[in-house]
Motif scaffolding. Structure first.
Motif, PDB file in Angstrom:
ATOM      1  N   GLU A  19       6.840   5.616 -13.800  1.00  0.00           N
ATOM      2  CA  GLU A  19       6.184   4.781 -14.813  1.00  0.00           C
ATOM      3  C   GLU A  19       4.696   5.082 -14.934  1.00  0.00           C
ATOM      4  N   LEU A  33       7.429   3.732  -9.488  1.00  0.00           N
ATOM      5  CA  LEU A  33       6.042   3.599  -9.959  1.00  0.00           C
ATOM      6  C   LEU A  33       5.503   4.956 -10.438  1.00  0.00           C
ATOM      7  N   ARG A  62       0.846  -1.217   0.000  1.00  0.00           N
ATOM      8  CA  ARG A  62       0.000   0.000   0.000  1.00  0.00           C
ATOM      9  C   ARG A  62       0.867   1.248   0.000  1.00  0.00           C
ATOM     10  N   LYS A  63       1.946   1.196   0.795  1.00  0.00           N
ATOM     11  CA  LYS A  63       2.803   2.385   0.922  1.00  0.00           C
ATOM     12  C   LYS A  63       3.527   2.726  -0.377  1.00  0.00           C
ATOM     13  N   THR A  64       3.673   1.749  -1.285  1.00  0.00           N
ATOM     14  CA  THR A  64       4.351   2.062  -2.548  1.00  0.00           C
ATOM     15  C   THR A  64       3.453   2.910  -3.458  1.00  0.00           C
ATOM     16  N   GLY A  65       2.169   2.964  -3.146  1.00  0.00           N
ATOM     17  CA  GLY A  65       1.243   3.707  -4.004  1.00  0.00           C
ATOM     18  C   GLY A  65       0.687   2.868  -5.146  1.00  0.00           C
ATOM     19  N   ALA A  66       1.153   1.626  -5.273  1.00  0.00           N
ATOM     20  CA  ALA A  66       0.659   0.762  -6.358  1.00  0.00           C
ATOM     21  C   ALA A  66      -0.818   0.447  -6.145  1.00  0.00           C
ATOM     22  N   LYS A  67      -1.560   0.449  -7.226  1.00  0.00           N
ATOM     23  CA  LYS A  67      -2.992   0.129  -7.131  1.00  0.00           C
ATOM     24  C   LYS A  67      -3.225  -1.370  -7.363  1.00  0.00           C
ATOM     25  N   ARG A  96       2.407   4.560 -12.734  1.00  0.00           N
ATOM     26  CA  ARG A  96       1.566   3.512 -12.145  1.00  0.00           C
ATOM     27  C   ARG A  96       1.133   3.846 -10.722  1.00  0.00           C
ATOM     28  N   ALA A  97       1.560   5.011 -10.211  1.00  0.00           N
ATOM     29  CA  ALA A  97       1.119   5.421  -8.872  1.00  0.00           C
ATOM     30  C   ALA A  97       1.028   6.939  -8.855  1.00  0.00           C
ATOM     31  N   ASP A  98       0.146   7.468  -8.012  1.00  0.00           N
ATOM     32  CA  ASP A  98      -0.037   8.909  -7.925  1.00  0.00           C
ATOM     33  C   ASP A  98       1.028   9.520  -7.033  1.00  0.00           C
ATOM     34  N   LEU A 124       6.366  -4.530  -8.667  1.00  0.00           N
ATOM     35  CA  LEU A 124       7.217  -4.361  -9.855  1.00  0.00           C
ATOM     36  C   LEU A 124       7.328  -5.605 -10.736  1.00  0.00           C
ATOM     37  N   LYS A 132       8.262   3.293  -4.856  1.00  0.00           N
ATOM     38  CA  LYS A 132       7.278   4.365  -5.047  1.00  0.00           C
ATOM     39  C   LYS A 132       7.756   5.342  -6.128  1.00  0.00           C
ATOM     40  N   GLU A 179       0.194   9.996  -3.148  1.00  0.00           N
ATOM     41  CA  GLU A 179      -0.121   8.843  -2.274  1.00  0.00           C
ATOM     42  C   GLU A 179       0.724   8.869  -1.007  1.00  0.00           C
TER      43      GLU A 179
END
Lengths: 419, 172
Positions: B165, B162, A47-52, B167-169, A150, B159, B172
């Protein structure tokens, strides 16, 4: 210069022609594994990586096997978080209680891991899949989270140590004895940061189940991975479970090894590792009289069909010693069912043993089979550290399932030869 | 990063079951893990350790399970860094990933005695035993480890990637 099988697999997954020991590479992962203890921490980190979304919902396996069926409310909460995440991310390889198994028995059985792949798992015994000729290694939860985001992981290419086993194994001697003997020789940090490559005629004569046991315990010598080149035994196993097109790699004849060990297994006795380290090994004839309170047969090390069958062969028509509790844990639901069909569960129950569905619980003193102060257990599991199975003043001795079964009958550590 | 603290000394092959016994792994709450840190090796450890204190181990520190709860527990109890003759690889990796400094320094680890005061400069890899008036160098971190540390840990590293790329805001 040639490459070892480990180097070749890492080179392909790093999209390079070659790699050398000591190099740092980013490699694509074919499978990422977590369990009910490690995955909840990985989910927080993910969650902390921001990945959805996870990189590929078909390349993640989540197995609630440690404190499941739920031991207590806190364990139930952990299992629920893993389950919810699996549903949210459409993770196909989530295995619910009743359809699950101990992760390292389950994944190979389901055909989810195979030769030439790179597999990382948030469980140290992930190295088990090296038996199939895969590069497989244990990592922590944060590494698992990064790989889920990743689809790749960072690795230092390990130096390889080669272990050549010659000769013929005697009755009651199994893969467990080869690896315990090896750890006894090189010590629990003898292969630190390195790959252990197992080879030689005695390895080629081993069943897949015994090979899994050997690769499983590579981490107990500090190794990054254990690996066995695929042969006909491997491919028979794989073809029955998967139609994937696997990459088959072999070490080159001129590959470089940091050390080579040779063992003649002819005449080798079953081995017993004394408390509190897997390196404290002795041959069964040198054990002396050690009374036991409990015998555990199962786990990701020795809960496979070969193990259950040999334990039943020893226990058939006999009775567990009145002072001993004997617990049998088949590694997966499929192994459990096969044991039922072959009448082995009947053998165990008639002998006075308890048979349970698959769980890691007893191996790590989690639940089912926790030892009290001063108690001794002979166990087919992989670790006998202080407090591993319960009270810090209890003791665990490691052995193969034939020795554990004979010990359960006689009430002291013993060989089936004595029955 | 620099620390000054008192040594808590342990032997070879300190395993993850000793660092945080599996029976407590039904929770990953840091306060819960801290309470039971090193319980089976030294029940006096968790209640008496002071913030900044330093754990010193022998060979193969952190062997055993992949549980990240082990470095989490050590960090949560207030230990500033771990110095050992060598580390088990998963423990080493986990520590770096969550920001617990770990230094491989065989001589410093062998010489240190319980209760000694150490000064540690992690960036320089310098260890000074104030009590014994001795100085040591630790093995430097491999380049990839330094990259992770510079990024602020593995999660920050992922982070940043991502976001690049798409793939993340960013927020966040």
């Amino acid at each position: 210069m040639g490459m070892t099988i480990t180097e070749k697999i890492l080179a392909v997954h790093a999209e390079r022609d070659s790699v050398k020991p000591g190099e740092l590479v980013s490699v694509k992962v074919d499978m990422v594994l977590g369990n009910d203890i490690t995955a909840p921490v990985a989910i927080d980190q993910f969650r902390k990586t921001g990945a959805k979304e996870v990189f590929d919902p078909d390349r993640i396996a989540l197995v609630p096997d440690h404190f499941a069926p739920n031991r207590d409310i806190a364990s139930a909460e952990q299992c629920a978080r893993q389950r919810d995440f699996a549903r949210e991310q459409n993770i196909r390889h989530y295995f619910e209680v009743g359809r699950m198994g101990i992760e390292h028995c389950l994944l190979p059985e389901k055909g989810l891991v195979g030769p030439g792949e790179v597999i990382i798992g948030a469980d140290s015994h992930t190295c088990t899949y090296g038996a199939l000729g895969a590069f497989a290694t244990g990592v922590g939860s944060t590494d698992m989270a990064a790989a889920m985001a990743l689809g790749e992981t960072w690795l230092r290419v390990p130096e390889t140590m080669k272990f050549v086993y010659k000769g013929t194994l005697g009755k009651w001697v199994m893969g467990k004895d080869l690896i315990l003997n090896t750890i006894g020789e090189i010590g629990v940090d003898g292969a630190l940061y390195r790959a252990m490559e197992f080879t030689g005629e005695a390895i080629r004569s081993l069943s897949m189940d015994s090979r899994f046991t050997m690769a499983n315990m590579a981490v107990e010598a500090g190794a990054k991975n254990g690996i066995i080149e695929p042969d006909e035994t491997t491919m028979d196993y794989v073809r029955q479970r998967s139609d994937s097109d696997y990459g088959l790699f072999k070490s080159d004849p001129d590959a470089e090894y940091t050390a080579v060990f040779e063992f003649d297994v002819t005449g080798m006795e079953p081995q017993v590792a004394f408390p509190h380290s897997p390196e404290n090994t002795r041959p069964i004839s040198g054990v002396g009289t050690i009374r036991i309170d409990q015998a555990v047969i199962g786990s990701c090390t020795n809960g496979r069909m070969e193990d259950i069958r040999i334990a039943a062969e020893v226990m058939r028509g006999r009775r567990v010693h009145p002072h001993v509790r004997c617990l049998i844990f088949p590694g997966t639901q499929a192994i459990y069912l096969q044991a039922v069909r072959e009448g082995l569960v009947e053998v165990f129950i008639e002998a006075g043993a308890m048979v349970s569905g698959p769980t890691c619980g007893p191996c790590l003193g989690g639940h089912m089979g926790v030892l009290s102060r001063g108690e001794r257990c002979i166990s087919t599991t992989n670790r006998n550290f202080v407090g591993r199975m319960g009270h810090p003043e209890s003791e665990v001795f490691l052995a193969n399932p034939a020795i554990a079964a004979a010990s359960a009958i006689l009430g002291r550590i013993a060989s089936p030869e004595e029955l | 990063m620099a620390f000054r603290g008192t040594v808590w000394k342990f032997g070879d092959n300190v395993d993850t079951d000793v660092i945080i016994p599996a029976r407590y792994l039904n929770s990953s709450d840091p306060a819960h893990l801290a309470r039971h840190c090193m319980e089976d090796a030294d029940p006096g450890f968790a209640p008496r350790v002071k913030p900044g204190d330093i754990v010193v181990g022998g060979k193969n520190f952190g062997c055993g399970s992949s549980r990240e709860h082990a470095p989490m527990a050590i960090r949560a109890v207030g230990i500033s860094c771990v110095i050992a003759e060598s580390f088990a690889r998963i423990f080493y990796r986990n520590s770096i990933n969550i920001g617990l400094p770990v230094l491989e320094a065989p001589e410093a680890a062998r010489d240190a005695q319980p209760g000694d005061t150490l000064e540690v400069d992690v960036d320089q890899g310098a260890i000074r035993n104030v009590t014994q008036r001795k100085e040591y160098r630790s093995a430097s971190y491999p380049e990839f480890v330094q990259e992770i540390i510079r990024a602020g840990g593995l999660i920050e590293y992922v982070k940043t990637r991502l976001i690049k790329e798409g793939r993340a805001d960013r927020n966040e």
